[in-house]
Scaffold this active site. Structure first.
Site, PDB file in Angstrom:
ATOM      1  CB  CYS A 199       8.195 -63.118  -2.735  1.00 33.92           C
ATOM      2  SG  CYS A 199       6.806 -62.277  -1.973  1.00 33.92           S
ATOM      3  CG  HIS A 251       8.140 -66.944  -1.597  1.00 37.09           C
ATOM      4  ND1 HIS A 251       8.547 -66.332  -0.428  1.00 37.09           N
ATOM      5  CD2 HIS A 251       6.948 -66.379  -1.922  1.00 37.09           C
ATOM      6  CE1 HIS A 251       7.637 -65.442  -0.079  1.00 37.09           C
ATOM      7  NE2 HIS A 251       6.662 -65.458  -0.957  1.00 37.09           N
ATOM      8  CG  ASN A 266       4.921 -64.504   2.116  1.00 40.47           C
ATOM      9  OD1 ASN A 266       6.064 -64.087   1.959  1.00 40.47           O
ATOM     10  ND2 ASN A 266       4.015 -64.480   1.159  1.00 40.47           N
TER      11      ASN A 266
HETATM   12  O1  UT7 Z   1       4.347 -63.694  -1.357  1.00 44.63           O
HETATM   13  C1  UT7 Z   1       3.295 -63.450  -2.213  1.00 44.63           C
HETATM   14  C2  UT7 Z   1       2.768 -64.705  -2.645  1.00 44.63           C
HETATM   15  N1  UT7 Z   1       1.445 -64.876  -2.092  1.00 44.63           N
HETATM   16  C3  UT7 Z   1       0.883 -66.052  -2.125  1.00 44.63           C
HETATM   17  O2  UT7 Z   1       1.481 -67.008  -2.548  1.00 44.63           O
HETATM   18  C4  UT7 Z   1      -0.554 -66.184  -1.682  1.00 44.63           C
HETATM   19  C5  UT7 Z   1      -1.252 -67.223  -2.511  1.00 44.63           C
HETATM   20  N2  UT7 Z   1      -2.635 -67.417  -2.096  1.00 44.63           N
HETATM   21  C6  UT7 Z   1      -2.960 -68.102  -0.974  1.00 44.63           C
HETATM   22  O3  UT7 Z   1      -2.094 -68.571  -0.273  1.00 44.63           O
HETATM   23  C7  UT7 Z   1      -4.421 -68.310  -0.664  1.00 44.63           C
HETATM   24  O4  UT7 Z   1      -5.212 -67.833  -1.740  1.00 44.63           O
HETATM   25  C8  UT7 Z   1      -4.879 -67.613   0.645  1.00 44.63           C
HETATM   26  C9  UT7 Z   1      -4.302 -68.350   1.825  1.00 44.63           C
HETATM   27  C10 UT7 Z   1      -4.407 -66.173   0.661  1.00 44.63           C
HETATM   28  C11 UT7 Z   1      -6.391 -67.634   0.763  1.00 44.63           C
HETATM   29  O5  UT7 Z   1      -6.876 -68.953   0.690  1.00 44.63           O
HETATM   30  P1  UT7 Z   1      -8.159 -69.260  -0.230  1.00 44.63           P
HETATM   31  O6  UT7 Z   1      -8.447 -70.698  -0.076  1.00 44.63           O
HETATM   32  O7  UT7 Z   1      -7.832 -68.772  -1.604  1.00 44.63           O
HETATM   33  O8  UT7 Z   1      -9.289 -68.444   0.496  1.00 44.63           O
HETATM   34  P2  UT7 Z   1     -10.207 -67.283  -0.073  1.00 44.63           P
HETATM   35  O9  UT7 Z   1      -9.434 -66.024  -0.239  1.00 44.63           O
HETATM   36  O10 UT7 Z   1     -10.961 -67.784  -1.253  1.00 44.63           O
HETATM   37  O11 UT7 Z   1     -11.225 -67.104   1.100  1.00 44.63           O
HETATM   38  C12 UT7 Z   1     -12.140 -68.147   1.476  1.00 44.63           C
HETATM   39  C13 UT7 Z   1     -13.000 -67.652   2.611  1.00 44.63           C
HETATM   40  C14 UT7 Z   1     -13.656 -66.310   2.336  1.00 44.63           C
HETATM   41  O12 UT7 Z   1     -14.949 -66.352   2.935  1.00 44.63           O
HETATM   42  P3  UT7 Z   1     -16.252 -66.615   2.033  1.00 44.63           P
HETATM   43  O13 UT7 Z   1     -16.258 -65.496   1.046  1.00 44.63           O
HETATM   44  O14 UT7 Z   1     -16.032 -67.949   1.402  1.00 44.63           O
HETATM   45  O15 UT7 Z   1     -17.345 -66.575   3.032  1.00 44.63           O
HETATM   46  C15 UT7 Z   1     -12.824 -65.326   3.103  1.00 44.63           C
HETATM   47  O16 UT7 Z   1     -13.541 -64.199   3.532  1.00 44.63           O
HETATM   48  O17 UT7 Z   1     -12.199 -67.463   3.777  1.00 44.63           O
HETATM   49  C16 UT7 Z   1     -12.413 -66.146   4.296  1.00 44.63           C
HETATM   50  N3  UT7 Z   1     -11.167 -65.689   4.889  1.00 44.63           N
HETATM   51  C17 UT7 Z   1     -10.838 -65.976   6.168  1.00 44.63           C
HETATM   52  N4  UT7 Z   1     -11.474 -66.650   7.125  1.00 44.63           N
HETATM   53  C18 UT7 Z   1     -10.860 -66.768   8.314  1.00 44.63           C
HETATM   54  C19 UT7 Z   1     -10.161 -64.979   4.325  1.00 44.63           C
HETATM   55  N5  UT7 Z   1      -9.176 -64.785   5.212  1.00 44.63           N
HETATM   56  C20 UT7 Z   1      -9.575 -65.394   6.359  1.00 44.63           C
HETATM   57  C21 UT7 Z   1      -8.986 -65.548   7.614  1.00 44.63           C
HETATM   58  N6  UT7 Z   1      -9.667 -66.242   8.565  1.00 44.63           N
HETATM   59  N7  UT7 Z   1      -7.761 -65.050   7.919  1.00 44.63           N
END
Ligand code: UT7
Length: 317
Positions: free
Chosen positions: A114, A239, A269
Protein backbone atom coordinates in the site's frame (compact mmCIF):
# COMPACT_ATOMS: atom_id res chain seq x y z
CA UNK A 1 19.12 16.30 -4.86
CA UNK A 2 16.28 18.06 -6.63
CA UNK A 3 12.67 17.79 -5.48
CA UNK A 4 9.64 16.69 -7.47
CA UNK A 5 6.26 18.26 -8.10
CA UNK A 6 3.11 16.60 -9.38
CA UNK A 7 1.89 18.09 -12.63
CA UNK A 8 -1.07 15.85 -13.43
CA UNK A 9 -2.96 12.77 -12.25
CA UNK A 10 -5.29 10.16 -13.70
CA UNK A 11 -7.31 7.16 -12.59
CA UNK A 12 -8.65 3.87 -13.92
CA UNK A 13 -11.62 2.64 -11.91
CA UNK A 14 -13.52 -0.58 -12.52
CA UNK A 15 -17.17 -0.34 -13.50
CA UNK A 16 -18.65 -2.88 -11.05
CA UNK A 17 -19.83 -1.33 -7.77
CA UNK A 18 -20.14 -3.78 -4.85
CA UNK A 19 -22.04 -2.40 -1.88
CA UNK A 20 -21.84 -3.75 1.65
CA UNK A 21 -25.26 -5.31 1.01
CA UNK A 22 -23.76 -7.12 -2.00
CA UNK A 23 -20.92 -8.39 0.24
CA UNK A 24 -23.49 -9.59 2.78
CA UNK A 25 -24.77 -11.97 0.08
CA UNK A 26 -21.31 -13.58 -0.06
CA UNK A 27 -20.35 -13.73 3.63
CA UNK A 28 -21.97 -13.33 7.04
CA UNK A 29 -21.58 -9.57 7.45
CA UNK A 30 -23.59 -6.35 7.44
CA UNK A 31 -23.35 -2.74 6.29
CA UNK A 32 -23.45 -1.74 9.96
CA UNK A 33 -20.40 -3.90 10.89
CA UNK A 34 -18.33 -2.89 7.90
CA UNK A 35 -19.14 0.83 8.01
CA UNK A 36 -18.67 1.33 11.75
CA UNK A 37 -15.34 -0.57 11.76
CA UNK A 38 -13.88 0.83 8.54
CA UNK A 39 -15.89 3.71 7.04
CA UNK A 40 -16.47 1.65 3.87
CA UNK A 41 -19.90 1.50 2.19
CA UNK A 42 -18.91 0.20 -1.23
CA UNK A 43 -15.91 -0.73 -3.37
CA UNK A 44 -15.25 -1.36 -7.09
CA UNK A 45 -14.47 -4.84 -8.42
CA UNK A 46 -13.13 -5.53 -11.90
CA UNK A 47 -15.88 -6.60 -14.30
CA UNK A 48 -15.53 -8.74 -17.43
CA UNK A 49 -12.79 -7.26 -19.66
CA UNK A 50 -11.18 -5.21 -16.85
CA UNK A 51 -8.01 -6.16 -15.03
CA UNK A 52 -4.87 -4.83 -13.34
CA UNK A 53 -3.35 -3.93 -16.69
CA UNK A 54 -6.36 -2.25 -18.29
CA UNK A 55 -6.88 -0.09 -15.18
CA UNK A 56 -3.19 0.85 -15.08
CA UNK A 57 -3.15 1.80 -18.76
CA UNK A 58 -6.30 3.93 -18.36
CA UNK A 59 -4.82 5.79 -15.36
CA UNK A 60 -1.45 6.31 -17.06
CA UNK A 61 -3.04 7.50 -20.31
CA UNK A 62 -5.23 10.02 -18.50
CA UNK A 63 -2.36 11.40 -16.40
CA UNK A 64 -0.17 11.72 -19.50
CA UNK A 65 -2.81 13.44 -21.63
CA UNK A 66 -3.58 15.92 -18.83
CA UNK A 67 0.13 16.67 -18.28
CA UNK A 68 0.50 18.39 -21.64
CA UNK A 69 4.01 16.96 -22.07
CA UNK A 70 5.28 15.01 -25.06
CA UNK A 71 5.56 11.37 -23.96
CA UNK A 72 9.11 11.30 -25.31
CA UNK A 73 10.04 13.64 -22.47
CA UNK A 74 9.44 10.84 -19.94
CA UNK A 75 12.57 9.67 -18.12
CA UNK A 76 11.08 6.64 -16.31
CA UNK A 77 7.93 4.60 -15.75
CA UNK A 78 7.43 3.12 -12.28
CA UNK A 79 4.47 1.00 -11.27
CA UNK A 80 3.64 -0.01 -7.69
CA UNK A 81 1.55 -3.20 -7.52
CA UNK A 82 1.28 -6.52 -5.70
CA UNK A 83 -1.30 -7.95 -8.09
CA UNK A 84 0.45 -7.74 -11.46
CA UNK A 85 -1.10 -9.69 -14.32
CA UNK A 86 2.26 -11.34 -15.02
CA UNK A 87 5.20 -12.01 -12.69
CA UNK A 88 7.16 -11.03 -15.81
CA UNK A 89 6.98 -8.83 -17.83
CA UNK A 90 6.32 -6.07 -15.36
CA UNK A 91 3.11 -4.05 -15.51
CA UNK A 92 5.25 -0.96 -16.21
CA UNK A 93 6.71 -2.61 -19.36
CA UNK A 94 3.22 -3.48 -20.57
CA UNK A 95 2.04 0.10 -19.98
CA UNK A 96 5.11 1.28 -21.89
CA UNK A 97 4.19 -0.93 -24.84
CA UNK A 98 0.50 -0.01 -24.82
CA UNK A 99 1.18 3.74 -24.74
CA UNK A 100 4.25 3.59 -27.00
CA UNK A 101 6.47 5.23 -24.39
CA UNK A 102 10.21 5.77 -24.96
CA UNK A 103 12.41 2.66 -25.03
CA UNK A 104 15.59 4.24 -23.70
CA UNK A 105 14.42 4.76 -20.11
CA UNK A 106 14.11 2.62 -16.96
CA UNK A 107 10.70 0.93 -16.74
CA UNK A 108 9.94 -1.22 -13.70
CA UNK A 109 7.47 -2.43 -11.07
CA UNK A 110 8.05 -2.10 -7.37
CA UNK A 111 6.50 -4.12 -4.57
CA UNK A 112 5.88 -1.99 -1.50
CA UNK A 113 2.20 -2.92 -1.07
CA UNK A 114 0.00 0.00 0.00
CA UNK A 115 3.06 2.30 0.15
CA UNK A 116 3.87 1.38 -3.48
CA UNK A 117 2.87 4.66 -5.10
CA UNK A 118 4.89 6.78 -2.67
CA UNK A 119 7.87 4.42 -2.93
CA UNK A 120 7.41 4.84 -6.69
CA UNK A 121 7.63 8.64 -6.44
CA UNK A 122 10.93 8.38 -4.59
CA UNK A 123 12.39 5.77 -6.96
CA UNK A 124 11.35 7.95 -9.91
CA UNK A 125 12.94 11.00 -8.33
CA UNK A 126 16.24 9.15 -7.89
CA UNK A 127 16.22 7.95 -11.49
CA UNK A 128 15.27 11.35 -12.91
CA UNK A 129 17.95 13.12 -10.88
CA UNK A 130 20.52 10.66 -12.25
CA UNK A 131 19.34 11.12 -15.84
CA UNK A 132 18.72 13.80 -18.42
CA UNK A 133 14.94 13.97 -18.63
CA UNK A 134 12.73 15.83 -16.20
CA UNK A 135 9.44 13.93 -16.25
CA UNK A 136 8.40 10.59 -14.75
CA UNK A 137 5.23 8.52 -14.86
CA UNK A 138 4.30 6.80 -11.58
CA UNK A 139 1.36 4.40 -11.27
CA UNK A 140 -0.26 2.55 -8.35
CA UNK A 141 -2.61 -0.25 -9.38
CA UNK A 142 -4.27 -3.25 -7.78
CA UNK A 143 -6.68 -5.97 -8.77
CA UNK A 144 -7.09 -7.28 -5.25
CA UNK A 145 -10.20 -9.29 -6.11
CA UNK A 146 -7.82 -11.76 -7.76
CA UNK A 147 -6.27 -12.52 -4.37
CA UNK A 148 -9.28 -12.18 -2.06
CA UNK A 149 -10.81 -15.21 -0.41
CA UNK A 150 -14.48 -14.37 -0.96
CA UNK A 151 -15.36 -16.72 1.91
CA UNK A 152 -13.20 -14.88 4.45
CA UNK A 153 -15.31 -12.05 5.85
CA UNK A 154 -12.40 -10.61 7.81
CA UNK A 155 -10.60 -9.62 4.58
CA UNK A 156 -12.91 -9.69 1.54
CA UNK A 157 -15.06 -6.76 2.69
CA UNK A 158 -12.09 -4.41 3.07
CA UNK A 159 -10.52 -4.22 -0.37
CA UNK A 160 -11.29 -3.01 -3.89
CA UNK A 161 -9.67 -2.69 -7.33
CA UNK A 162 -8.39 0.49 -8.96
CA UNK A 163 -5.49 2.42 -10.46
CA UNK A 164 -4.10 5.92 -10.04
CA UNK A 165 -1.22 7.64 -11.82
CA UNK A 166 0.75 10.87 -11.76
CA UNK A 167 3.18 12.66 -14.02
CA UNK A 168 5.95 14.24 -11.96
CA UNK A 169 8.71 16.69 -12.76
CA UNK A 170 12.09 17.08 -11.04
CA UNK A 171 12.92 20.68 -10.27
CA UNK A 172 16.02 22.21 -8.78
CA UNK A 173 14.30 24.23 -6.07
CA UNK A 174 11.05 22.34 -5.60
CA UNK A 175 10.27 21.99 -1.89
CA UNK A 176 10.22 18.26 -1.26
CA UNK A 177 10.77 15.96 1.69
CA UNK A 178 10.18 12.25 2.08
CA UNK A 179 10.48 9.31 4.43
CA UNK A 180 10.63 5.67 3.37
CA UNK A 181 10.91 2.71 5.71
CA UNK A 182 9.84 -0.84 6.50
CA UNK A 183 9.69 -3.05 9.57
CA UNK A 184 9.63 -6.48 7.97
CA UNK A 185 6.84 -8.82 8.96
CA UNK A 186 4.10 -11.15 7.82
CA UNK A 187 1.17 -9.33 9.44
CA UNK A 188 -0.29 -9.06 5.93
CA UNK A 189 0.87 -11.43 3.21
CA UNK A 190 -0.10 -12.94 -0.13
CA UNK A 191 1.45 -16.21 -1.28
CA UNK A 192 3.75 -15.83 -4.29
CA UNK A 193 4.62 -17.69 -7.48
CA UNK A 194 4.25 -21.48 -7.18
CA UNK A 195 1.63 -21.42 -4.45
CA UNK A 196 -1.50 -23.48 -5.06
CA UNK A 197 -3.56 -20.41 -4.24
CA UNK A 198 -2.65 -16.80 -3.49
CA UNK A 199 -4.89 -14.96 -1.04
CA UNK A 200 -4.62 -11.98 1.28
CA UNK A 201 -4.03 -12.98 4.91
CA UNK A 202 -4.08 -10.26 7.53
CA UNK A 203 -3.80 -9.87 11.27
CA UNK A 204 -6.11 -6.84 11.25
CA UNK A 205 -5.49 -5.73 14.83
CA UNK A 206 -1.69 -5.89 14.46
CA UNK A 207 -1.85 -3.87 11.21
CA UNK A 208 -4.16 -1.32 12.83
CA UNK A 209 -1.64 -0.85 15.68
CA UNK A 210 1.19 -0.52 13.17
CA UNK A 211 -0.75 2.01 11.08
CA UNK A 212 -1.62 4.37 13.92
CA UNK A 213 2.04 4.57 14.94
CA UNK A 214 3.54 4.51 11.42
CA UNK A 215 1.60 7.49 10.04
CA UNK A 216 2.74 9.97 12.75
CA UNK A 217 6.24 8.52 12.56
CA UNK A 218 6.39 9.25 8.82
CA UNK A 219 4.83 12.72 9.14
CA UNK A 220 6.97 13.75 12.13
CA UNK A 221 10.14 12.64 10.40
CA UNK A 222 9.24 14.75 7.34
CA UNK A 223 8.46 17.75 9.57
CA UNK A 224 11.75 17.35 11.45
CA UNK A 225 13.76 17.23 8.22
CA UNK A 226 11.91 20.11 6.54
CA UNK A 227 11.25 22.38 9.51
CA UNK A 228 7.59 22.47 8.46
CA UNK A 229 4.46 21.79 10.52
CA UNK A 230 0.93 20.63 9.86
CA UNK A 231 0.03 24.29 9.29
CA UNK A 232 2.22 24.30 6.16
CA UNK A 233 0.31 21.35 4.67
CA UNK A 234 -2.82 22.08 2.64
CA UNK A 235 -4.01 18.48 2.24
CA UNK A 236 -2.97 15.23 3.87
CA UNK A 237 -3.76 12.19 1.73
CA UNK A 238 -3.25 8.99 3.73
CA UNK A 239 -3.68 5.43 2.53
CA UNK A 240 -7.43 4.78 2.58
CA UNK A 241 -7.46 1.56 4.62
CA UNK A 242 -9.76 2.54 7.44
CA UNK A 243 -11.48 5.79 8.47
CA UNK A 244 -10.73 5.05 12.13
CA UNK A 245 -6.98 5.02 11.42
CA UNK A 246 -7.20 8.48 9.82
CA UNK A 247 -9.41 9.75 12.68
CA UNK A 248 -6.68 8.70 15.14
CA UNK A 249 -4.14 10.77 13.23
CA UNK A 250 -6.43 13.82 12.94
CA UNK A 251 -6.90 13.72 16.71
CA UNK A 252 -3.19 13.29 17.38
CA UNK A 253 -2.34 16.46 15.45
CA UNK A 254 -5.44 18.37 16.54
CA UNK A 255 -5.81 19.08 12.83
CA UNK A 256 -9.01 20.17 11.10
CA UNK A 257 -10.79 17.07 9.87
CA UNK A 258 -11.11 18.41 6.32
CA UNK A 259 -7.31 18.51 5.97
CA UNK A 260 -7.32 14.69 5.84
CA UNK A 261 -9.17 13.45 2.76
CA UNK A 262 -11.22 10.25 2.98
CA UNK A 263 -12.85 8.34 0.15
CA UNK A 264 -12.70 4.75 1.39
CA UNK A 265 -16.48 4.99 1.80
CA UNK A 266 -16.83 4.55 -1.98
CA UNK A 267 -13.67 2.63 -2.94
CA UNK A 268 -12.53 0.55 0.05
CA UNK A 269 -8.83 -0.16 0.41
CA UNK A 270 -7.20 -0.27 -3.04
CA UNK A 271 -3.64 -0.68 -1.69
CA UNK A 272 -1.08 1.00 -4.00
CA UNK A 273 -3.90 2.75 -5.89
CA UNK A 274 -5.50 4.43 -2.89
CA UNK A 275 -3.30 7.54 -2.54
CA UNK A 276 -3.12 8.42 -6.27
CA UNK A 277 -6.83 7.78 -6.88
CA UNK A 278 -7.76 9.94 -3.88
CA UNK A 279 -5.42 12.69 -5.11
CA UNK A 280 -6.92 12.45 -8.59
CA UNK A 281 -10.45 12.66 -7.23
CA UNK A 282 -9.56 15.76 -5.22
CA UNK A 283 -8.02 17.41 -8.27
CA UNK A 284 -11.05 16.60 -10.41
CA UNK A 285 -13.35 18.07 -7.77
CA UNK A 286 -11.29 21.26 -7.65
CA UNK A 287 -10.28 20.58 -4.04
CA UNK A 288 -6.54 20.81 -4.80
CA UNK A 289 -5.26 24.04 -6.31
CA UNK A 290 -2.04 24.49 -8.18
CA UNK A 291 0.78 25.49 -5.82
CA UNK A 292 -0.69 23.75 -2.78
CA UNK A 293 1.37 21.49 -0.52
CA UNK A 294 0.39 17.85 -0.16
CA UNK A 295 1.43 15.31 2.44
CA UNK A 296 1.04 11.80 1.00
CA UNK A 297 1.32 8.86 3.43
CA UNK A 298 1.18 5.12 2.77
CA UNK A 299 1.60 2.01 4.94
CA UNK A 300 0.95 -1.65 4.49
CA UNK A 301 2.35 -5.09 3.69
CA UNK A 302 6.03 -5.33 4.39
CA UNK A 303 5.42 -3.69 6.78
CA UNK A 304 6.22 -0.65 4.66
CA UNK A 305 5.64 3.00 5.48
CA UNK A 306 6.27 6.02 3.30
CA UNK A 307 5.51 9.69 3.04
CA UNK A 308 6.19 12.56 0.67
CA UNK A 309 5.54 16.27 1.19
CA UNK A 310 5.49 18.03 -2.16
CA UNK A 311 3.84 20.70 -4.28
CA UNK A 312 0.96 20.01 -6.62
CA UNK A 313 1.53 22.01 -9.77
CA UNK A 314 -1.25 20.73 -12.02
CA UNK A 315 -3.43 23.10 -14.00
CA UNK A 316 -7.04 21.95 -14.44
CA UNK A 317 -8.10 18.30 -14.48
O1 UT7 B 1 -3.80 -1.95 3.45
C1 UT7 B 1 -3.38 -2.75 4.50
C2 UT7 B 1 -3.64 -2.06 5.72
N1 UT7 B 1 -4.68 -2.75 6.44
C3 UT7 B 1 -5.27 -2.16 7.44
O2 UT7 B 1 -5.00 -1.02 7.73
C4 UT7 B 1 -6.25 -2.95 8.28
C5 UT7 B 1 -6.16 -2.51 9.71
N2 UT7 B 1 -7.12 -3.22 10.56
C6 UT7 B 1 -8.44 -2.92 10.56
O3 UT7 B 1 -8.86 -2.05 9.84
C7 UT7 B 1 -9.34 -3.66 11.52
O4 UT7 B 1 -8.56 -4.47 12.37
C8 UT7 B 1 -10.40 -4.54 10.81
C9 UT7 B 1 -11.44 -3.65 10.18
C10 UT7 B 1 -9.74 -5.40 9.75
C11 UT7 B 1 -11.09 -5.45 11.81
O5 UT7 B 1 -11.66 -4.70 12.85
P1 UT7 B 1 -11.47 -5.20 14.37
O6 UT7 B 1 -12.20 -4.24 15.22
O7 UT7 B 1 -10.00 -5.33 14.60
O8 UT7 B 1 -12.25 -6.56 14.37
P2 UT7 B 1 -11.72 -8.02 14.71
O9 UT7 B 1 -10.86 -8.54 13.62
O10 UT7 B 1 -11.17 -8.03 16.09
O11 UT7 B 1 -13.06 -8.83 14.72
C12 UT7 B 1 -14.09 -8.57 15.69
C13 UT7 B 1 -15.23 -9.53 15.46
C14 UT7 B 1 -14.79 -10.98 15.37
O12 UT7 B 1 -15.81 -11.76 15.99
P3 UT7 B 1 -15.63 -12.31 17.48
O13 UT7 B 1 -14.41 -13.16 17.43
O14 UT7 B 1 -15.46 -11.09 18.33
O15 UT7 B 1 -16.90 -13.05 17.71
C15 UT7 B 1 -14.79 -11.29 13.91
O16 UT7 B 1 -15.05 -12.64 13.61
O17 UT7 B 1 -15.85 -9.24 14.21
C16 UT7 B 1 -15.93 -10.44 13.42
N3 UT7 B 1 -15.81 -10.07 12.03
C17 UT7 B 1 -16.88 -9.69 11.29
N4 UT7 B 1 -18.17 -9.58 11.58
C18 UT7 B 1 -19.00 -9.16 10.61
C19 UT7 B 1 -14.70 -9.99 11.26
N5 UT7 B 1 -15.01 -9.58 10.02
C20 UT7 B 1 -16.36 -9.39 10.02
C21 UT7 B 1 -17.26 -8.96 9.05
N6 UT7 B 1 -18.57 -8.86 9.38
N7 UT7 B 1 -16.88 -8.62 7.79
Amino acid sequence: MEGITIISTGAGLPSRVMTNEDMAKLVDTSDEWIFTRTGIHERRFCAEGEDNLSLAIAAAEQALSRSGIDKNELGCVICGTVTAKYASPSTACLIQKALELPEDIPVLDINAACAGFIYGLEVARGLLCAGERKYGLVIGVEELTKVLDMEDRSTCVLFGDGAGAAVIRVEQDAPYESYLGAKGGLEIFIEGVGAERSTVHMDGKAVFRFAVSAIPKVINSIFEKSGKTMEDVDHCICHQANARIIDHVVKKYGAPEEKFYKNMERFGNTSAASVPTAMNEMWEKGMIKSGETLMLVGFGGGLTMAGAMLKFNGKEA
